[in-house]
Design an enzyme around this catalytic site. Structure first.
Site, PDB file in Angstrom:
ATOM      1  N   ILE A 235      28.791  35.742  45.060  1.00  0.00           N
ATOM      2  CA  ILE A 235      29.513  34.743  45.845  1.00  0.00           C
ATOM      3  C   ILE A 235      29.429  33.407  45.125  1.00  0.00           C
ATOM      4  O   ILE A 235      28.354  32.969  44.717  1.00  0.00           O
ATOM      5  CB  ILE A 235      28.953  34.672  47.276  1.00  0.00           C
ATOM      6  CG1 ILE A 235      29.136  36.056  47.937  1.00  0.00           C
ATOM      7  CG2 ILE A 235      29.654  33.577  48.079  1.00  0.00           C
ATOM      8  CD1 ILE A 235      28.478  36.222  49.267  1.00  0.00           C
TER       9      ILE A 235
ATOM     10  N   HIS B 201      27.413  29.913  36.979  1.00  0.00           N
ATOM     11  CA  HIS B 201      26.698  31.181  37.107  1.00  0.00           C
ATOM     12  C   HIS B 201      27.566  32.273  37.721  1.00  0.00           C
ATOM     13  O   HIS B 201      27.492  33.434  37.330  1.00  0.00           O
ATOM     14  CB  HIS B 201      25.425  30.962  37.945  1.00  0.00           C
ATOM     15  CG  HIS B 201      24.485  32.116  37.903  1.00  0.00           C
ATOM     16  ND1 HIS B 201      24.215  32.887  38.996  1.00  0.00           N
ATOM     17  CD2 HIS B 201      23.754  32.640  36.876  1.00  0.00           C
ATOM     18  CE1 HIS B 201      23.356  33.831  38.665  1.00  0.00           C
ATOM     19  NE2 HIS B 201      23.056  33.703  37.391  1.00  0.00           N
TER      20      HIS B 201
ATOM     21  N   ASN C 234      33.586  50.504  40.637  1.00  0.00           N
ATOM     22  CA  ASN C 234      33.078  49.133  40.678  1.00  0.00           C
ATOM     23  C   ASN C 234      33.246  48.551  42.073  1.00  0.00           C
ATOM     24  O   ASN C 234      34.333  48.142  42.457  1.00  0.00           O
ATOM     25  CB  ASN C 234      33.802  48.274  39.638  1.00  0.00           C
ATOM     26  CG  ASN C 234      33.272  46.855  39.596  1.00  0.00           C
ATOM     27  OD1 ASN C 234      32.479  46.436  40.439  1.00  0.00           O
ATOM     28  ND2 ASN C 234      33.721  46.098  38.611  1.00  0.00           N
TER      29      ASN C 234
ATOM     30  N   ARG D  22      35.599  42.025  53.384  1.00  0.00           N
ATOM     31  CA  ARG D  22      36.007  43.052  52.432  1.00  0.00           C
ATOM     32  C   ARG D  22      35.003  44.194  52.273  1.00  0.00           C
ATOM     33  O   ARG D  22      35.328  45.234  51.710  1.00  0.00           O
ATOM     34  CB  ARG D  22      36.241  42.398  51.060  1.00  0.00           C
ATOM     35  CG  ARG D  22      37.479  41.529  51.026  1.00  0.00           C
ATOM     36  CD  ARG D  22      37.468  40.561  49.839  1.00  0.00           C
ATOM     37  NE  ARG D  22      38.707  39.823  49.738  1.00  0.00           N
ATOM     38  CZ  ARG D  22      39.072  38.820  50.523  1.00  0.00           C
ATOM     39  NH1 ARG D  22      38.285  38.429  51.511  1.00  0.00           N
ATOM     40  NH2 ARG D  22      40.229  38.198  50.345  1.00  0.00           N
TER      41      ARG D  22
END
Length: 157
Positions: free
Chosen positions: A88, A94, A119, A133
């Site tokens: 997130i 990063h 994946n 999701r």
């Protein structure tokens, strides 16, 4: 379609398939949602519980190494692998680093070891997007793993 064309149909029958699942623990609530949906769908597709190996790792960047170990384990071979995690976006670079490197490494494991890798590492801007999701992505990864395992078998049989 011309009837003379060889058409390998989608096959979502998980009976007899061995599936390895690796889940990151970072952003754990989302990862647990991915896990629950994925495992439920694998069972619904006919994969036996004893034919599923489930492993957790600290974060998304550790998933490929665990998948690689599963892929090269000749004593306990798998037909397909599943990666589950959630990255997130934060305030630094990063996010891009983890998202890009994890995705590339997952692809490399699949290609290097000739094994399907589904994946399921979500890359979202917010927790809310990831939560919205997680269930469908978990189910989708299970279907992808089973379908691609069966496709691999069809190519090599």
């Amino acid at each position: 379609m011309n009837p003379d064309i060889v058409n390998l149909e989608s096959n979502l029958n998980g009976e007899g398939l061995r599936i390895g699942v690796v889940m990151a623990r970072f952003n754990l609530p989302v990862c647990e949602g991915l896990r629950d949906a994925c495992l439920d769908e694998l069972l619904a597709l006919g994969v036996e519980p004893t034919d599923i190996t489930f492993v957790t790792v600290p974060g998304a960047l550790e998933i490929p190494l665990a998948l690689q170990a599963m892929a090269q384990n000749e004593d306990d071979s798998y037909d397909a692998l599943v990666a589950l995690g959630a990255v997130i976006r934060g305030e630094t670079y990063h996010f891009e680093l983890v998202s890009n490197e994890a995705g590339a490494a997952l692809t490399r494991v699949g290609l290097d070891f000739d094994i399907p890798v589904a994946n399921g590492v979500l890359t979202c801007d917010t927790d809310e997007q990831a939560e919205a999701r997680m269930a469908e992505k978990g189910r989708d990864c299970a279907r992808c793993a089973v379908e691609m395992a069966n496709l691999q078998k069809a190519f090599y049989d």
